[in-house]
Design a protein around this motif. Structure first.
Motif, short mmCIF file in Angstrom:
data_model
loop_
_atom_site.label_atom_id
_atom_site.label_comp_id
_atom_site.label_asym_id
_atom_site.label_seq_id
_atom_site.Cartn_x
_atom_site.Cartn_y
_atom_site.Cartn_z
N GLN A 268 0.82 -1.22 0.00
CA GLN A 268 0.00 0.00 0.00
C GLN A 268 0.85 1.27 0.00
O GLN A 268 0.35 2.34 -0.34
N ARG A 269 2.12 1.13 0.39
CA ARG A 269 3.01 2.29 0.46
C ARG A 269 4.24 2.14 -0.41
O ARG A 269 5.04 3.05 -0.50
N GLY A 270 4.41 0.97 -1.04
CA GLY A 270 5.54 0.72 -1.91
C GLY A 270 5.14 0.80 -3.38
O GLY A 270 4.03 1.19 -3.72
N TYR A 271 6.08 0.44 -4.27
CA TYR A 271 5.83 0.45 -5.72
C TYR A 271 5.21 1.78 -6.16
O TYR A 271 4.29 1.82 -6.98
N GLN A 272 5.75 2.88 -5.67
CA GLN A 272 5.10 4.18 -5.89
C GLN A 272 5.16 4.63 -7.35
O GLN A 272 4.20 5.23 -7.86
N ILE A 273 6.27 4.37 -8.02
CA ILE A 273 6.35 4.76 -9.43
C ILE A 273 5.26 4.05 -10.22
O ILE A 273 4.53 4.68 -11.02
N THR A 305 24.87 3.19 2.12
CA THR A 305 25.81 2.15 2.52
C THR A 305 25.17 0.78 2.33
O THR A 305 23.94 0.66 2.43
N PRO A 306 25.99 -0.25 2.05
CA PRO A 306 27.41 -0.18 1.71
C PRO A 306 27.62 0.48 0.35
O PRO A 306 26.64 0.76 -0.36
N LEU A 307 28.86 0.70 -0.03
CA LEU A 307 29.14 1.43 -1.26
C LEU A 307 28.55 0.76 -2.49
O LEU A 307 28.14 1.44 -3.43
N SER A 308 28.50 -0.56 -2.50
CA SER A 308 27.91 -1.24 -3.65
C SER A 308 26.45 -0.85 -3.82
O SER A 308 25.95 -0.67 -4.94
N GLU A 309 25.73 -0.66 -2.70
CA GLU A 309 24.32 -0.29 -2.77
C GLU A 309 24.13 1.18 -3.14
O GLU A 309 23.09 1.56 -3.67
N LEU A 310 25.12 2.01 -2.82
CA LEU A 310 25.04 3.41 -3.21
C LEU A 310 24.80 3.53 -4.70
O LEU A 310 24.04 4.39 -5.16
N ARG A 311 25.43 2.64 -5.46
CA ARG A 311 25.21 2.64 -6.91
C ARG A 311 24.03 1.75 -7.32
O ARG A 311 23.19 2.14 -8.13
N ASN A 312 23.95 0.56 -6.75
CA ASN A 312 22.95 -0.41 -7.21
C ASN A 312 21.52 0.07 -6.99
O ASN A 312 20.66 -0.09 -7.88
N ILE A 313 21.24 0.64 -5.83
CA ILE A 313 19.88 1.12 -5.56
C ILE A 313 19.48 2.19 -6.55
O ILE A 313 18.36 2.21 -7.07
N ARG A 314 20.41 3.10 -6.85
CA ARG A 314 20.11 4.17 -7.79
C ARG A 314 19.93 3.64 -9.21
O ARG A 314 19.09 4.15 -9.97
N SER A 315 20.69 2.65 -9.59
CA SER A 315 20.52 2.05 -10.91
C SER A 315 19.17 1.35 -11.02
O SER A 315 18.49 1.44 -12.06
N GLN A 316 18.77 0.65 -9.97
CA GLN A 316 17.46 0.00 -9.97
C GLN A 316 16.33 1.04 -10.03
O GLN A 316 15.35 0.85 -10.76
N LEU A 317 16.49 2.11 -9.28
CA LEU A 317 15.50 3.19 -9.32
C LEU A 317 15.39 3.75 -10.73
O LEU A 317 14.28 3.92 -11.26
N ASP A 322 12.72 4.78 -15.93
CA ASP A 322 12.77 4.74 -17.39
C ASP A 322 11.64 3.90 -17.97
O ASP A 322 11.04 4.25 -18.99
N LYS A 323 11.34 2.80 -17.32
CA LYS A 323 10.29 1.90 -17.81
C LYS A 323 8.95 2.62 -17.88
O LYS A 323 8.14 2.36 -18.79
N HIS A 324 8.72 3.54 -16.96
CA HIS A 324 7.44 4.24 -16.91
C HIS A 324 7.55 5.70 -17.34
O HIS A 324 6.59 6.47 -17.15
N ASP A 325 8.70 6.07 -17.93
CA ASP A 325 8.90 7.40 -18.49
C ASP A 325 8.64 8.50 -17.45
O ASP A 325 7.86 9.42 -17.67
N VAL A 326 9.31 8.38 -16.31
CA VAL A 326 9.12 9.31 -15.19
C VAL A 326 10.45 9.98 -14.85
O VAL A 326 11.49 9.33 -14.81
N VAL A 367 24.40 10.88 -11.47
CA VAL A 367 24.93 10.04 -12.55
C VAL A 367 24.15 8.74 -12.70
O VAL A 367 23.88 8.31 -13.82
N TYR A 368 23.76 8.11 -11.59
CA TYR A 368 23.13 6.79 -11.68
C TYR A 368 21.61 6.84 -11.55
O TYR A 368 20.91 6.11 -12.27
N ALA A 369 21.07 7.68 -10.68
CA ALA A 369 19.62 7.83 -10.62
C ALA A 369 19.13 8.89 -11.59
O ALA A 369 17.93 9.02 -11.82
N LYS A 370 20.07 9.65 -12.16
CA LYS A 370 19.76 10.74 -13.10
C LYS A 370 18.80 11.76 -12.49
O LYS A 370 17.83 12.19 -13.13
N ALA A 371 19.07 12.13 -11.25
CA ALA A 371 18.30 13.18 -10.60
C ALA A 371 18.45 14.48 -11.39
O ALA A 371 19.56 14.86 -11.75
N GLU A 372 17.34 15.14 -11.65
CA GLU A 372 17.36 16.43 -12.35
C GLU A 372 17.48 17.59 -11.37
O GLU A 372 17.83 18.71 -11.77
#
Length: 524
Positions: A268-273, A305-317, A322-326, A367-372
């Motif tokens: 009910q509070r997740g999958y917001q995109i 944290t950890p550093l691997s997630e700093l990038r991975n979470i943003r890439s997943q986001l 991109d899939k939903h053009d947002v 760079v990875y989440a492409k925040a504007e």
């Protein structure tokens, strides 16, 4: 695989191995590979400006210059960090309730324009409104209003904090229409009385945050996706009926992971995109709602944290966006308990330790989440790593005191002062001395991190972070930008090195960046 990576890293960064200096890395601006268009860098007035906005005028002006000025001194050094958006916290009325608000600290309470009889008092939130004007005087023309809670008169528990009543909206079922009328009245009222237009409004802040369910540290209100969608649709209708063009934003998520899946919450509070911008989500779809841009807001907290997630979470986001053009804005972050590398949030830090840590987050968000847009939490704070500026009150009523700047503030300025609204981020490729492409060479989380931009006036900007404990060396390849001359500004732990101009260099020439520093290069 690990061995190959280590060999590659040792091959392209400037370091001393067995007495031999290794070749410099070459960064190439890919001018034909544009990424996102940047909008604004910002911060919020919560909660300090309610008091500091009433301090002596000369102190207010110094703070405003630090935050908003785009002017340089006689030596060409920026006077401030040139924020281009200012976030205004619309209070819910906990300040008027005092101790009965159950919010212990007066600093975390907020006044409300609305009064118990339904009329408005436009003398409320005066300190914050003073800073709206100070920002506008220094060129800021974009303002975002956000709310942590509906007015206390409309909440189910009569408070601006949730007090453990669960994860649904602390809003009476018969007060949704009243709430959106309040929001529209505030937008119109502030413009009428102060000449400040709120270009954006976000009616919920961190509705998915489990801290919001229990309270009562500060104003806050949880909400489900359906409750958010209902409110936004009603607010959209209210704006349309009043011929208002203020944009309605969703939903200032407390954690990126709630935006594309569930995290410490339920569906009910997740999958917001997907909930707000996939047409299959009939009950919550906002993609065709007037005044609602195809844009999601989220906060960087807890994803560093950890550093691997700093990038991975943003890439997943980014993949889900991109899939939903947002599009995406990062609208709030500060240092939290999980940021153990710099000792967590307790204790204000004036040094590059926190500044570099945050710069690395900015780099990954862009760079990875492409925040504007990228926005820090609050502009001024106390003895915690949540303020760009440290305040020390010397008055029992909090109406006077002193302030100190920080390397964190000036680190943000490497981005906000030079990357202006409308700038296009450009891809950056990295090559070693032999001309071989280095995969992901723009991002070494413990070394050099580089991003590049082209402003609407045609100037190029590069921000380079050196996270390492030793000096690094690089050059800017001439292939795409020609024999451009760059002005270098440096921020480091040295006194006075706060966006300090330290010379000029032409493309193709080697550039030294000291250990644990940030430089911005701006083309002339």
């Amino acid at each position: 695989m690990k061995g190959k990576k280590i060999i590659a890293l040792c091959g392209f960064f400037s370091m001393v191995i067995a007495g031999c200096k290794q070749p410099a890395i070459h960064f190439q601006l890919e001018t034909d590979r544009p990424c996102q268009t940047m909008t604004y860098f910002g911060a919020s007035d919560a909660w300090s400006m309610q008091f500091i906005g009433l301090w002596p005028e000369e102190k207010q002006n110094q703070i405003a210059d630090w935050l908003f000025s785009t002017e340089n001194d006689a030596n060409g050094q920026p006077k401030g960090i040139g924020l281009s958006l200012w976030r205004f916290n619309v209070g819910a009325g906990s300040a008027e309730q005092g101790d009965d608000s159950q919010i212990a600290s007066p600093w975390m309470r907020a006044e409300c324009f609305l009064q118990p009889d339904g009329t408005y008092n436009w003398s409320k939130q005066q300190g914050q409104r003073n800073f709206l004007k100070l920002a506008k005087e220094r060129g800021v023309d974009k303002f975002l209003a956000f709310l942590n809670s509906p007015p206390v008169y409309y909440t189910q528990n009569g408070l601006a904090t949730n007090t453990g009543r669960g994860g649904t909206a602390n809003l009476k079922p018969d007060c949704y229409e009243k709430y959106v009328r309040f929001l529209a009245d505030v937008v119109q009222g502030v413009e009428q009385h102060d000449g400040i237009k709120f270009n954006y409004i976000c009616p919920f802040n961190e509705p998915d945050g489990h801290w919001n369910w229990v309270g009562p540290k500060q104003e806050g209100c949880p909400a489900t996706n359906r409750e958010i969608a209902r409110t936004v649709r009603l607010l959209s209708r209210e704006f349309v009926n009043r011929n208002m063009d203020t944009q309605i934003l969703v939903s200032e998520s407390s954690d990126y992971r709630c935006m594309f899946r569930t995290h410490e919450t339920d569906w009910q509070r997740g999958y917001q995109i997907q909930a707000f911008f996939c047409p299959d989500s009939v009950d919550t779809y906002l993609g065709d709602t007037p005044n609602v841009p195809r844009l999601m807001l989220g906060h960087s907290y807890w994803t560093t944290t950890p550093l691997s997630e700093l990038r991975n979470i943003r890439s997943q986001l980014r993949d889900t966006l991109d899939k939903h053009d947002v599009d995406f804005w990062q609208t709030e972050t500060c240092i939290m308990g999980n940021d153990e590398e710099i000792g967590g949030g307790n204790g204000f830090d004036h040094t590059m330790k926190t500044a570099l840590y945050v710069a690395r987050i900015i780099h990954h968000d862009i760079v990875y989440a492409k925040a504007e847009s990228w926005q820090w939490w609050r502009a001024i704070g106390g003895d915690y790593k949540d303020g760009l500026i440290r305040e020390y009150t010397t008055d029992d009523n909090f109406l006077d005191g002193r302030v100190e700047d920080s390397k964190l503030m000036w680190a943000l300025g490497n981005y906000s002062r030079f990357i202006r609204p409308g700038a296009v981020r450009l891809s950056v490729s990295a090559f070693d001395q032999t001309g071989a492409l280095i995969p992901d060479g723009d991002t070494d989380q413990q070394g050099l991190m580089c991003s590049a931009y082209k402003n609407v006036d045609g100037t190029y900007v590069m921000v380079v972070i050196n996270y390492a404990n030793e000096e690094k060396e690089f050059s800017i390849d001439k292939e795409k930008v020609g024999n451009t001359q760059w002005q270098i500004y440096r921020t480091s732990d040295k006194e006075g090195e706060n966006l300090l101009p330290v010379g000029k260099v032409k493309s193709g020439k080697n550039i030294q960046i000291p250990a644990r520093s940030i430089i911005t290069l701006q083309s002339n």
